[in-house]
Design an enzyme around this catalytic site. Structure first.
Site, short mmCIF file in Angstrom:
data_model
loop_
_atom_site.label_atom_id
_atom_site.label_comp_id
_atom_site.label_asym_id
_atom_site.label_seq_id
_atom_site.Cartn_x
_atom_site.Cartn_y
_atom_site.Cartn_z
N GLU A 195 0.83 -1.21 0.00
CA GLU A 195 0.00 0.00 0.00
C GLU A 195 0.86 1.26 0.00
O GLU A 195 0.57 2.23 -0.70
CB GLU A 195 -0.93 0.02 1.23
CG GLU A 195 -2.11 -0.94 1.13
CD GLU A 195 -3.01 -0.62 -0.04
OE1 GLU A 195 -3.25 0.56 -0.31
OE2 GLU A 195 -3.45 -1.57 -0.71
N CYS B 284 -18.17 -0.26 -17.57
CA CYS B 284 -18.21 -0.07 -16.11
C CYS B 284 -19.43 -0.77 -15.51
O CYS B 284 -20.55 -0.64 -16.02
CB CYS B 284 -18.28 1.42 -15.80
SG CYS B 284 -18.34 1.76 -14.04
N CYS C 73 -12.67 3.77 -14.37
CA CYS C 73 -13.10 5.16 -14.16
C CYS C 73 -11.85 6.03 -14.02
O CYS C 73 -11.57 6.63 -12.99
CB CYS C 73 -13.97 5.26 -12.90
SG CYS C 73 -14.84 6.83 -12.79
#
Ligand code: SF4
Length: 372
Positions: free
Chosen positions: A46, A215, A205
């Site tokens: 992360e 999407c 997106c």
């Protein structure tokens, strides 16, 4: 939808199930930090993925784990070694905080990461969104990440008109993100949901070209219905970068093997604590740092541009080739570093590239660098 503070009734109840289903069918899979519940590895990925693309992170992640397989190994390392392994990834405060965080986990938490987002957020360098990612991936906590990608997805989904340059709409979006979470999710559902948020923002997106036709949210997305999804997120204040020129003394000592003169940067500010070529704000200052005969022999190389979060740097290298080691007393503070050992030093990305180009000019095309 500004003014709606995350009331469940105002939000599409199908968002979470659609996202979980889509992630399992079409989201990213097979990345080395996916499908694991080891907080050390998830945390490391992360932090590396903040501001850095997956393709770049992959090799750094593997090298880091090879050298520091667990939080104890990282906590026990020398800071310089951590910086050297991070060299080239940019945004070096991440590496410094990574090291400090590992030491905090070992010294204050018995080597175990806290198991809640609230507990994780007390650690150095772990913000709310990173804490939420670790807590949801590793411990199944029902908590939402809200990073730049997620803000983009949610503001478009809801045609959210609040100005994200302001604190109140930011808080409102956090509340909305929490209200959109799946109801009574299993740990696996939370993993798919969190990963789905990341994947949707990164691959569908996207900022400049949202692929609405592919999407899973196309039937419920208000920005798509409005016909102008790129209008979101609304943010009135844009970052202005200051332009600055720096002159770098590139002192190269030939002989049996190349050596370069490096200085350690100050402990705060740009490139804090990294090793670097001597930096000057004016060409005259760079020249007057050397004895007059050496200054006259300086050769200006092509300047390179380098973007930082708040600055646009123009770097002007001044090369001086030497055959014999000069008297240390007339030299700027620093040390000669063997070219073969440069990998062991934490260097800013453009400086590393400059030295590599100098040693192997055929391998490189001109480039503009960013972010470290
Ligand atoms: Fe983004 Fe388009 Fe999907 Fe809406 S429909 S979330 S704008 S990609």
């Amino acid at each position: 939808m500004s003014g709606v503070v995350g009331r469940r009734a105002d939000l599409p109840s199908t968002f979470a199930p659609l996202l979980i289903d889509w992630q399992r069918r079409a989201g990213r899979s097979g990345l080395p930090w996916q499908g694991i519940r080891d907080p050390y590895r998830v945390w490391l990925s992360e932090v590396m993925l903040q501001q850095t693309q997956v393709s770049t992170v992959l090799s750094y992640y593997a090298r880091f784990l090879d050298r520091f397989p667990d939080v104890h190994a990282l906590a026990a390392a020398e800071a310089d070694e951590v910086m050297a392994l991070w060299s080239g990834l940019g945004y070096y405060s991440r590496a410094r905080n990574l090291h400090r965080c590992a030491q905090a986990v070992v010294n204050s938490h018995g080597g175990e990461f806290p198991s809640t987002a609230a507990g994780l957020e007390t650690l150095p360098g772990i913000g709310a969104s990173t804490a939420a990612a670790i807590a949801s991936f590793c411990f199944g906590e029902r908590v939402s990440i809200v990073d730049g990608n997620v803000r983009r997805v949610l503001t478009r989904l809801l045609a959210f008109e609040g100005d994200l340059a302001q604190a109140t709409p930011q808080r409102e979006l956090w509340d909305i993100a929490q209200a959109l979470l799946p109801i009574n999710p299993s740990a696996d559902d939370m993993t798919a949901y969190t990963q789905g948020l990341m994947d949707l923002g990164a691959t569908v997106c996207t900022r400049s070209r949202p692929a609405c036709g592919q999407c899973p949210m196309q039937g419920i997305c208000r920005a798509r219905q409005s016909g102008d999804p790129q209008r979101f997120p609304v943010k009135t204040r844009t970052l202005k970068r200051r332009h600055e020129s720096w002159w770098l003394l590139l002192l190269r000592l030939g002989g049996e093997r190349d050596r370069f003169w490096l200085q350690r940067r100050p402990a705060s500010g740009i490139w804090a604590s990294l090793f670097c070529l001597p930096v000057y704000g004016h060409e005259d200052d760079a020249r007057s740092a050397l004895p007059p005969a050496s200054a006259d022999a300086l050769v200006p190389l092509d300047a390179v541009s380098h973007s930082l979060t708040h600055r646009e740097l123009r770097l002007h290298p001044l090369l001086l080739e030497l055959d014999v080691e000069p008297e240390p007393a007339v030299w700027p503070d620093g040390q000669w570093v063997d070219a073969a050992l440069l990998d062991q030093y934490g260097l800013p990305a453009p400086v590393k590239l400059l030295l590599q180009r100098l040693m192997e000019p055929d391998l490189f095309a001109p480039a503009k660098t960013r972010g470290s």
